[in-house]
Design an enzyme around this catalytic site. Sequence first.
Site, PDB file in Angstrom:
ATOM      1  N   LYS A  17     -40.046  68.476 -84.122  1.00 34.08           N
ATOM      2  CA  LYS A  17     -41.244  68.372 -84.981  1.00 34.08           C
ATOM      3  C   LYS A  17     -42.306  67.454 -84.394  1.00 34.08           C
ATOM      4  O   LYS A  17     -43.469  67.805 -84.340  1.00 34.08           O
ATOM      5  CB  LYS A  17     -40.881  67.772 -86.348  1.00 34.08           C
ATOM      6  CG  LYS A  17     -40.305  68.697 -87.342  1.00 34.08           C
ATOM      7  CD  LYS A  17     -40.291  68.076 -88.728  1.00 34.08           C
ATOM      8  CE  LYS A  17     -39.781  66.674 -88.846  1.00 34.08           C
ATOM      9  NZ  LYS A  17     -38.414  66.354 -88.824  1.00 34.08           N
ATOM     10  N   ARG A  93     -40.649  65.192 -97.859  1.00 35.23           N
ATOM     11  CA  ARG A  93     -39.220  65.195 -97.531  1.00 35.23           C
ATOM     12  C   ARG A  93     -38.379  65.518 -98.774  1.00 35.23           C
ATOM     13  O   ARG A  93     -37.167  65.644 -98.666  1.00 35.23           O
ATOM     14  CB  ARG A  93     -38.868  63.821 -97.101  1.00 35.23           C
ATOM     15  CG  ARG A  93     -38.304  63.315 -95.846  1.00 35.23           C
ATOM     16  CD  ARG A  93     -38.074  63.939 -94.611  1.00 35.23           C
ATOM     17  NE  ARG A  93     -37.425  63.053 -93.669  1.00 35.23           N
ATOM     18  CZ  ARG A  93     -37.984  62.581 -92.563  1.00 35.23           C
ATOM     19  NH1 ARG A  93     -39.209  62.861 -92.243  1.00 35.23           N
ATOM     20  NH2 ARG A  93     -37.274  61.842 -91.744  1.00 35.23           N
ATOM     21  N   ARG A 130     -31.890  61.426 -77.115  1.00 39.87           N
ATOM     22  CA  ARG A 130     -33.322  61.151 -77.285  1.00 39.87           C
ATOM     23  C   ARG A 130     -33.664  59.689 -76.947  1.00 39.87           C
ATOM     24  O   ARG A 130     -32.954  58.770 -77.350  1.00 39.87           O
ATOM     25  CB  ARG A 130     -33.693  61.440 -78.747  1.00 39.87           C
ATOM     26  CG  ARG A 130     -35.104  61.109 -79.087  1.00 39.87           C
ATOM     27  CD  ARG A 130     -35.536  61.842 -80.316  1.00 39.87           C
ATOM     28  NE  ARG A 130     -35.000  61.311 -81.569  1.00 39.87           N
ATOM     29  CZ  ARG A 130     -35.329  61.800 -82.759  1.00 39.87           C
ATOM     30  NH1 ARG A 130     -36.124  62.850 -82.848  1.00 39.87           N
ATOM     31  NH2 ARG A 130     -34.816  61.275 -83.844  1.00 39.87           N
ATOM     32  N   ARG A 162     -33.989  54.955 -80.252  1.00 41.46           N
ATOM     33  CA  ARG A 162     -34.461  54.500 -81.557  1.00 41.46           C
ATOM     34  C   ARG A 162     -33.311  53.856 -82.323  1.00 41.46           C
ATOM     35  O   ARG A 162     -32.182  54.336 -82.257  1.00 41.46           O
ATOM     36  CB  ARG A 162     -34.947  55.721 -82.351  1.00 41.46           C
ATOM     37  CG  ARG A 162     -36.426  55.814 -82.457  1.00 41.46           C
ATOM     38  CD  ARG A 162     -36.851  57.146 -82.992  1.00 41.46           C
ATOM     39  NE  ARG A 162     -36.308  57.441 -84.328  1.00 41.46           N
ATOM     40  CZ  ARG A 162     -36.738  58.448 -85.078  1.00 41.46           C
ATOM     41  NH1 ARG A 162     -37.704  59.235 -84.650  1.00 41.46           N
ATOM     42  NH2 ARG A 162     -36.217  58.683 -86.254  1.00 41.46           N
ATOM     43  N   ARG A 173     -28.769  61.382 -91.986  1.00 42.60           N
ATOM     44  CA  ARG A 173     -30.079  62.029 -92.098  1.00 42.60           C
ATOM     45  C   ARG A 173     -29.917  63.538 -92.229  1.00 42.60           C
ATOM     46  O   ARG A 173     -30.649  64.191 -92.967  1.00 42.60           O
ATOM     47  CB  ARG A 173     -30.960  61.688 -90.885  1.00 42.60           C
ATOM     48  CG  ARG A 173     -31.226  60.204 -90.762  1.00 42.60           C
ATOM     49  CD  ARG A 173     -32.568  59.857 -90.149  1.00 42.60           C
ATOM     50  NE  ARG A 173     -32.887  60.469 -88.884  1.00 42.60           N
ATOM     51  CZ  ARG A 173     -32.705  59.901 -87.683  1.00 42.60           C
ATOM     52  NH1 ARG A 173     -32.147  58.716 -87.595  1.00 42.60           N
ATOM     53  NH2 ARG A 173     -33.064  60.514 -86.596  1.00 42.60           N
TER      54      ARG A 173
HETATM   55  P1  AMP Z   1     -38.662  60.535 -88.660  1.00 47.02           P
HETATM   56  O1  AMP Z   1     -39.398  59.817 -87.579  1.00 47.02           O
HETATM   57  O2  AMP Z   1     -39.486  61.621 -89.315  1.00 47.02           O
HETATM   58  O3  AMP Z   1     -37.306  61.016 -88.220  1.00 47.02           O
HETATM   59  O4  AMP Z   1     -38.413  59.467 -89.818  1.00 47.02           O
HETATM   60  C1  AMP Z   1     -37.619  58.323 -89.583  1.00 47.02           C
HETATM   61  C2  AMP Z   1     -37.172  57.705 -90.904  1.00 47.02           C
HETATM   62  O5  AMP Z   1     -38.336  57.336 -91.651  1.00 47.02           O
HETATM   63  C3  AMP Z   1     -36.400  58.630 -91.815  1.00 47.02           C
HETATM   64  O6  AMP Z   1     -35.014  58.669 -91.501  1.00 47.02           O
HETATM   65  C4  AMP Z   1     -36.659  57.970 -93.160  1.00 47.02           C
HETATM   66  O7  AMP Z   1     -35.876  56.797 -93.300  1.00 47.02           O
HETATM   67  C5  AMP Z   1     -38.106  57.530 -93.036  1.00 47.02           C
HETATM   68  N1  AMP Z   1     -39.040  58.561 -93.518  1.00 47.02           N
HETATM   69  C6  AMP Z   1     -39.979  59.247 -92.788  1.00 47.02           C
HETATM   70  N2  AMP Z   1     -40.677  60.090 -93.552  1.00 47.02           N
HETATM   71  C7  AMP Z   1     -40.170  59.955 -94.801  1.00 47.02           C
HETATM   72  C8  AMP Z   1     -40.448  60.579 -96.045  1.00 47.02           C
HETATM   73  N3  AMP Z   1     -41.398  61.523 -96.165  1.00 47.02           N
HETATM   74  N4  AMP Z   1     -39.728  60.181 -97.130  1.00 47.02           N
HETATM   75  C9  AMP Z   1     -38.773  59.230 -97.037  1.00 47.02           C
HETATM   76  N5  AMP Z   1     -38.444  58.618 -95.892  1.00 47.02           N
HETATM   77  C10 AMP Z   1     -39.129  58.964 -94.782  1.00 47.02           C
END
Ligand code: AMP
Length: 223
Positions: A17, A93, A130, A162, A173
């Site tokens: 994404k 989400r 990653r 990360r 997740r």
């Molecule tokens: P990502 O970089 O999209 O994988 O997001 C990393 C982390 O940020 C996720 O595992 C959540 O803890 C938090 N996060 C990102 N976007 C959201 C969202 N829309 N709602 C809740 N938590 C989020």
Amino acid sequence: MKRGPRLVLLGKQGAGKGTQATRLGDRYCITHVSTGDLLREAAEKGTPAGLKAAHYMNSGELVPDDIVLGVVEEQFAEGGMLEDGFILDGFPRNLHQAEELEKLLDGEPLHAVINLDVPTEIVLDRIAGRRVCEGCGMNYHVNMPPKSDWACDECGGRVVQREDDTEEAVQRRLELYEEVTVPIIDFYRGLGKLVVVDGVGEGDEVFERLVKVVDDRYPPEQP
Ligand code: AMP
């Protein structure tokens, strides 16, 4: 006057994404909003919301809606996004966030909600390998590292794993994705916005599939 498509990109963690949303943002000159990036930035700055968010992020849990909606609302409040277009990556989400997004759209409908579909076995492998630049967020993989000694090719920043890419956090997740994110796929299917795109293959190939979908729903201006 129409100026840019309004898009949402859905998909499991590791579906690609972030990379594809950045490319789509550049291609259509629209704002790329990644809630993961915004929350990580807030955490680094040490704002109260950011510090609270970091606690959830590091264990793979979703950050509470009030914090996430706060950062998204700030982006919309800056103005221009509805007219100029945007791509949302990592948001919404859950169903509540999808409903709140409808309010922020203020009657301007989304052009497409794209579900970038990649099987779980493949995303697990991608996430394990990653690596990401601490400076600019550029993504790498252990099989495709930066040219010199884990320094980012783009900005020279340190390229690291990360903190939330540990095996337990990744499993959590993916569970959460099934539980709370899959229902929004049905929500957007009901609104007639959902398009499923196969996310398996070379990045360029996947990008072409995405561009085709966006061009179908938001045809380029004729000269
Ligand atoms: P990502 O970089 O999209 O994988 O997001 C990393 C982390 O940020 C996720 O595992 C959540 O803890 C938090 N996060 C990102 N976007 C959201 C969202 N829309 N709602 C809740 N938590 C989020």
